[in-house]
Design an enzyme around this catalytic site. Structure first.
Site, short mmCIF file in Angstrom:
data_model
loop_
_atom_site.label_atom_id
_atom_site.label_comp_id
_atom_site.label_asym_id
_atom_site.label_seq_id
_atom_site.Cartn_x
_atom_site.Cartn_y
_atom_site.Cartn_z
N ASN A 17 0.85 -1.19 0.00
CA ASN A 17 0.00 0.00 0.00
C ASN A 17 0.89 1.25 0.00
O ASN A 17 1.59 1.53 0.97
CB ASN A 17 -0.89 -0.06 1.25
CG ASN A 17 -1.85 1.12 1.34
OD1 ASN A 17 -1.47 2.26 1.11
ND2 ASN A 17 -3.09 0.84 1.69
N GLY A 19 0.34 4.40 0.23
CA GLY A 19 0.06 5.40 1.27
C GLY A 19 0.71 5.02 2.60
O GLY A 19 1.33 5.84 3.28
N ASP A 74 -1.34 -3.98 9.83
CA ASP A 74 -2.70 -4.26 9.38
C ASP A 74 -3.60 -3.23 10.04
O ASP A 74 -3.52 -3.01 11.25
CB ASP A 74 -3.17 -5.67 9.72
CG ASP A 74 -4.37 -6.04 8.87
OD1 ASP A 74 -4.20 -6.20 7.65
OD2 ASP A 74 -5.50 -6.11 9.42
N PHE A 153 -4.51 9.00 2.16
CA PHE A 153 -4.91 7.90 1.29
C PHE A 153 -6.12 7.20 1.92
O PHE A 153 -6.54 7.54 3.03
CB PHE A 153 -3.75 6.91 1.10
CG PHE A 153 -3.37 6.16 2.35
CD1 PHE A 153 -2.54 6.74 3.29
CD2 PHE A 153 -3.85 4.87 2.60
CE1 PHE A 153 -2.19 6.06 4.46
CE2 PHE A 153 -3.51 4.18 3.76
CZ PHE A 153 -2.68 4.78 4.69
N ASP A 156 -9.04 8.43 4.43
CA ASP A 156 -8.67 9.70 5.06
C ASP A 156 -9.68 10.84 4.85
O ASP A 156 -9.96 11.58 5.79
CB ASP A 156 -7.28 10.15 4.61
CG ASP A 156 -6.17 9.42 5.35
OD1 ASP A 156 -6.47 8.69 6.32
OD2 ASP A 156 -4.99 9.58 4.97
N LYS A 176 -1.08 14.36 10.87
CA LYS A 176 -1.59 12.98 10.81
C LYS A 176 -0.71 12.07 11.66
O LYS A 176 -1.21 11.19 12.37
CB LYS A 176 -1.70 12.46 9.36
CG LYS A 176 -2.36 11.08 9.36
CD LYS A 176 -2.66 10.47 8.01
CE LYS A 176 -3.23 9.05 8.22
NZ LYS A 176 -3.27 8.23 7.03
N HIS A 181 -3.79 6.61 14.33
CA HIS A 181 -3.62 5.24 14.83
C HIS A 181 -2.21 4.74 14.53
O HIS A 181 -1.53 4.18 15.38
CB HIS A 181 -4.67 4.34 14.16
CG HIS A 181 -4.79 4.53 12.67
ND1 HIS A 181 -5.00 5.76 12.10
CD2 HIS A 181 -4.66 3.67 11.63
CE1 HIS A 181 -5.02 5.64 10.79
NE2 HIS A 181 -4.82 4.38 10.48
P1 IMP Z 1 -4.75 -3.34 4.97
O1 IMP Z 1 -4.24 -3.08 6.36
O2 IMP Z 1 -3.63 -3.30 3.97
O3 IMP Z 1 -5.60 -4.59 4.92
O4 IMP Z 1 -5.65 -2.10 4.55
C1 IMP Z 1 -6.80 -1.71 5.26
C2 IMP Z 1 -7.66 -0.71 4.54
O5 IMP Z 1 -7.78 0.43 5.39
C3 IMP Z 1 -7.16 -0.19 3.18
O6 IMP Z 1 -8.29 0.08 2.38
C4 IMP Z 1 -6.44 1.08 3.55
O7 IMP Z 1 -6.41 2.02 2.49
C5 IMP Z 1 -7.28 1.58 4.72
N1 IMP Z 1 -6.42 2.32 5.64
C6 IMP Z 1 -5.43 1.82 6.44
N2 IMP Z 1 -4.82 2.81 7.10
C7 IMP Z 1 -5.42 3.95 6.70
C8 IMP Z 1 -5.20 5.31 7.03
O8 IMP Z 1 -4.30 5.70 7.79
N3 IMP Z 1 -6.02 6.19 6.43
C9 IMP Z 1 -7.00 5.83 5.56
N4 IMP Z 1 -7.24 4.58 5.21
C10 IMP Z 1 -6.45 3.64 5.77
#
Ligand code: IMP
Length: 200
Positions: A17, A19, A74, A153, A156, A176, A181
């Site tokens: 990812n 972002g 995660d 991303f 957000d 941010k 988190h």
């Molecule tokens: P994963 O942890 O890669 O499974 O992603 C979890 C989902 O939450 C993805 O769609 C990310 O884009 C979203 N996500 C995780 N952290 C953030 C953040 O800090 N801001 C916005 N979306 C987030």
């Protein structure tokens, strides 16, 4: 696994990812670690029931594949009015960031209960499926009625951090980092990594 193995201090980032990776590089800027991308084409079925389960799964797999330390994050959004959904399914809620946001806004249409919480679970693993560090950070907020801001991303633009009046997408990177988190999880992780580096 012997300690000599770690003298190079490579750290593989078990995420694709963009972002998240940008935030990782920012958090690690003052640590003596060689940050490396996860192996090309690496994919994992996120079968865990919790964020920590999935972070552990990704970190141990990448550590075992690369023979070096690996860090996985995660994370996801839990919305009170949706009984905690999308939660660990945040990435699978729809096909793209914009479709995920659209679905969330649609599901909360006519709903005044906008409370939500972002969670980031971080796991640092070493080869041999060794879990070295696990931490979790959370950030409380409200789901907005429409997207606001252009930064960040994922979700957000629709997550307004409690007490700030700003969505993550309206914040600077430093803001941010302070409220998020992931920022909270990293502030627990970094001292632990530092002491691990100093002792091995
Ligand atoms: P994963 O942890 O890669 O499974 O992603 C979890 C989902 O939450 C993805 O769609 C990310 O884009 C979203 N996500 C995780 N952290 C953030 C953040 O800090 N801001 C916005 N979306 C987030």
């Amino acid at each position: 696994m012997t300690r000599e193995k770690f003298t190079f201090r490579n750290l593989y980032l078990a995420s694709g990812n963009a972002g998240k990776l940008e935030e990782f590089y920012n958090f690690f800027s003052d640590l003596q670690l060689q940050l490396k991308p996860q192996p090309e084409g690496f994919k994992v079925n996120e079968t865990g029931k919790t964020f920590l389960d999935n972070a552990r799964l990704k970190a141990t797999l990448v550590a075992n594949l690369t023979g070096d330390w690996a860090l996985a994050d995660d994370s996801g959004l839990s919305v009170n009015a949706l009984q905690g959904a999308p939660g660990v399914y945040s990435a699978r809620y729809a096909k793209s960031d914009s479709e995920r946001i659209k679905r969330l806004i649609q599901e909360l249409k006519d709903c005044d209960q906008r409370q939500a919480c972002f969670t980031a679970a971080l796991c640092l693993a070493a080869p041999g499926s060794q879990v070295l560090i696990e931490v979790e950070g959370q950030c409380d907020g409200l789901i907005t009625k429409a997207p606001r801001g252009i930064g960040g991303f994922g979700y957000d633009p629709v997550f307004e951090v409690l007490g700030t009046g700003l969505t993550f997408a309206e914040m600077s990177k430093e803001q941010k980092k302070k409220y998020s988190h992931r920022g909270k999880a990293f502030s627990l992780l970094l001292p632990k990594i530092r002491s691990l580096i100093n002792t091995c």
